[in-house]
Scaffold this motif. Structure first.
Motif, short mmCIF file in Angstrom:
data_model
loop_
_atom_site.label_atom_id
_atom_site.label_comp_id
_atom_site.label_asym_id
_atom_site.label_seq_id
_atom_site.Cartn_x
_atom_site.Cartn_y
_atom_site.Cartn_z
N ALA A 283 -0.29 -5.47 5.26
CA ALA A 283 0.68 -6.39 4.67
C ALA A 283 0.02 -7.06 3.47
O ALA A 283 -1.21 -7.15 3.40
N LYS A 284 0.81 -7.49 2.53
CA LYS A 284 0.27 -8.17 1.35
C LYS A 284 -0.40 -9.49 1.75
O LYS A 284 -1.46 -9.84 1.24
N VAL A 285 0.23 -10.21 2.68
CA VAL A 285 -0.33 -11.47 3.18
C VAL A 285 -0.18 -11.46 4.70
O VAL A 285 0.87 -11.10 5.23
N GLU A 289 2.36 -15.38 12.53
CA GLU A 289 3.58 -14.83 13.11
C GLU A 289 3.46 -13.33 13.34
O GLU A 289 4.02 -12.80 14.30
N MET A 290 2.72 -12.67 12.48
CA MET A 290 2.58 -11.22 12.58
C MET A 290 1.81 -10.79 13.83
O MET A 290 2.01 -9.68 14.31
N GLN A 302 -7.25 -6.79 8.48
CA GLN A 302 -6.07 -6.88 7.61
C GLN A 302 -6.33 -6.14 6.31
O GLN A 302 -7.42 -6.23 5.74
N HIS A 303 -5.32 -5.38 5.86
CA HIS A 303 -5.43 -4.61 4.62
C HIS A 303 -4.15 -4.81 3.81
O HIS A 303 -3.06 -4.91 4.39
N VAL A 319 -2.34 1.32 13.54
CA VAL A 319 -2.04 0.77 12.22
C VAL A 319 -0.63 0.18 12.28
O VAL A 319 0.34 0.90 12.57
N VAL A 320 -0.53 -1.13 12.03
CA VAL A 320 0.76 -1.82 12.08
C VAL A 320 1.16 -2.18 10.65
O VAL A 320 0.44 -2.91 9.96
N ILE A 321 2.31 -1.67 10.21
CA ILE A 321 2.74 -1.84 8.82
C ILE A 321 3.96 -2.75 8.77
O ILE A 321 4.96 -2.51 9.46
N PHE A 322 3.88 -3.78 7.95
CA PHE A 322 4.99 -4.72 7.80
C PHE A 322 5.83 -4.34 6.58
O PHE A 322 5.38 -3.58 5.71
#
Length: 549
Positions: A283-285, A289-290, A302-303, A319-322
């Motif tokens: 995620a960008k930020v 909550e994530m 975090q990436h 890998v969890v992608i938002f």
């Protein structure tokens, strides 16, 4: 070399033809030299039919223009009178005498007559025979000459290779037959259009580089300097590399069993030394909550870049992608057992391919799972997803194809559930011999696009099954619709392929044994195909087809 059979000609020229028998005598030759000589004799015999005729001389615009746009002027065509007395040894070097026919006519409306006359005078009115196309609508002799020219163009443009002279081939006719099979695979769409285009570009590049090397060597007047020698070797090795690529394409076994060369060069990492697994947040930020639903002992990284996350993975990682738009090249390098999943609506997690790469998603992992994602193919030409080995699972994903669809290679397994596949130029899902696939509750639609200009040859569509060795397919509650071929296509091998396959499976069989119709029926009966409650409708060619590969 003369303009190839694919080039467009003036309306009144004999149209390009796809010769079914490009010189039987040449094809039957055992050596390259024999084939070249046979082609020359074949052409000379046909040219004896008529020594004067009208034709269109189609030549390189560089003869007439200093600057031009290749797309707008692919060739310059001039109506000429031909005096046909060829005098060279090789059919590719035959020259004929031409003069401008009256009334003056060209595909370039405003080209000056004086310019054309001047160019012909510089050439002493001699032009390569293969650049001249006889006029349509004449008698049978002219038609036979036109057909002979097309046969020879086809042979030298697509079947002949400059290296054939240099290599000792025990059965040159078999080599030519493989190249004809490759040409047929391209024409009927067995090889998807983008991949076929890549082959054609490679072949054109090889020819261009070969000519460049010869011209460079001819321009060296005395003993070459060190710089000139290095340049020669550089050009030579570039040609050798292109030659190797073309030989891979020509290998029929590679075309039968899957894509033309392995894409994955990365080795498996396996598990981390300390045995722990990591959850990678993309995620960008990152916010609390994530990660609120993760257990307190979860190791996190975090990436903001998906490729960095994939590069950091070991077997067992997730890998969890938002939501967001991401581009990935490393999805083509899946070797470790990981889970990649999106959080949120699948339409909001958009992953696009790297346009400069041939592949998008390729897996050799034992178990890899992609969930809740939108995969958008841009620029790559291989399958949007290729399972080379192991087991891949796609769950609740959208696959928007630009090249070919999902490919499951020999020995690999694929499970797709609750997903959508659309836009593939090839079949939506293609099963290679000996593969396994489970398809449940998917939509497969609007596939088999732009495969061939001849719509009558467009046969694939939603699902394509190559039946030897028999793949296993289970289809339940899928909706397959609006494809430009069939809904499901089952391809039986040709009789020749059955013979080869039986010899491989039963080495004790006597030499020359053939497979009869019962054997073919037995193979088809062994096809493990289970289809329940699928909705197949609105496909251009029909619902289910059983044909020959």
């Amino acid at each position: 070399m003369a303009t190839g059979p694919g080039a467009a000609g003036p309306e009144d020229a004999v149209p390009d033809m796809a010769p079914d028998e490009p010189g039987e005598e040449a094809v039957a030759a055992s050596r390259a030299e024999d084939a070249d000589e046979a082609m020359s004799k074949y052409l000379l015999e046909k040219l004896k039919l008529r020594d004067k005729w009208l034709g269109v001389w189609k030549t390189n615009p560089e003869l007439f223009f200093v600057k031009y746009e290749e797309a707008s002027i692919p060739f310059v065509g001039i109506l000429v009178e031909v005096t046909c007395k060829p005098h060279q040894n090789s059919s590719t070097c035959f020259e004929v005498t031409v003069s401008v026919a009256e009334p003056f006519s060209s595909n370039i409306a405003n080209i000056p007559r004086d310019l054309v006359d001047g160019i012909l005078e510089e050439l002493e009115h001699n032009v390569p025979l293969l650049e001249v196309y006889p006029i349509e609508g004449r008698d049978a002799d002219i038609w036979d000459i036109a057909l002979a020219l097309e046969v020879v163009r086809f042979f030298y443009d697509f079947l002949w290779r400059d290296w054939d002279y240099e290599e000792n081939c025990e059965d040159y006719s078999a080599l030519i037959e493989e190249r004809i099979n490759l040409w047929c695979d391209i024409q009927d769409g067995t090889i998807p259009a983008p991949i076929a285009q890549r082959f054609k570009k490679t072949l054109e590049k090889y020819k261009k580089k070969h000519v460049e090397l010869i011209e460079y060597q001819n321009n060296i007047k005395e003993d070459p300097s060190a710089a000139e020698a290095v340049e020669c070797w550089k050009k030579y090795y570039e040609i050798v590399m292109l030659c190797g690529l073309l030989k891979m394409w020509e290998d029929l076994r590679l075309r039968v069993h899957g894509p033309f060369f392995p894409r994955i060069l990365r080795r498996r990492k396996g598990k981390r030394d300390f045995g722990e697994t990591v959850t990678h947040i993309v995620a960008k930020v990152m916010t609390t909550e994530m990660v609120k639903d993760l257990s307190s002992g979860t190791l996190l990284q975090q990436h903001d870049d998906l490729d960095l996350a994939l590069d950091s993975c070991y077997s067992g990682d997730t890998v969890v992608i938002f939501p967001g738009e991401y581009q990935s090249a490393n999805l083509a390098l899946l070797t470790d057992d990981i889970i990649i999943k999106g959080v949120g609506k699948r339409e909001e997690i958009m992953i696009t391919s790297e346009p400069s790469h041939d592949s998008f998603v390729v897996s050799k992992a034992d178990k890899v799972k992609l969930m809740n994602l939108s995969l958008i193919q841009q620029g790559t030409v291989d399958g949007i997803v290729v399972v080379e080995s192991g087991h891949m699972t796609l769950e609740n994903c959208v696959l928007k194809c630009e090249g070919t669809g999902v490919c499951v290679l020999t020995g690999a397994t694929l499970t797709i559930t609750d997903s959508e596949i659309t836009g593939a130029q090839g079949a939506g899902v293609e099963l290679y011999p000996g593969s396994i696939a489970i398809l449940e509750r998917n939509e497969i639609h609007h596939c088999n696009n732009l495969r061939t200009s001849d719509s009558s040859k467009s046969s694939l569509g939603g699902v394509n099954i190559k039946a030897l060795p028999a793949p296993k397919l289970k289809m339940t509650n899928n909706h397959i619709y609006s494809n430009n071929g069939y809904g499901v296509s089952i391809l039986q091998p040709t009789e020749q392929f059955f013979i080869v396959a039986e010899e491989a499976l039963n080495e004790g069989a006597a030499s020359g044994d053939k497979i009869d119709d019962k054997m073919i029926c037995k193979i088809m009966q062994n096809l493990n195909l289970e289809m329940n409650n699928n909705k197949i409708e609105g496909n251009l060619k029909g619902d289910i087809r059983i044909g020959t590969s």
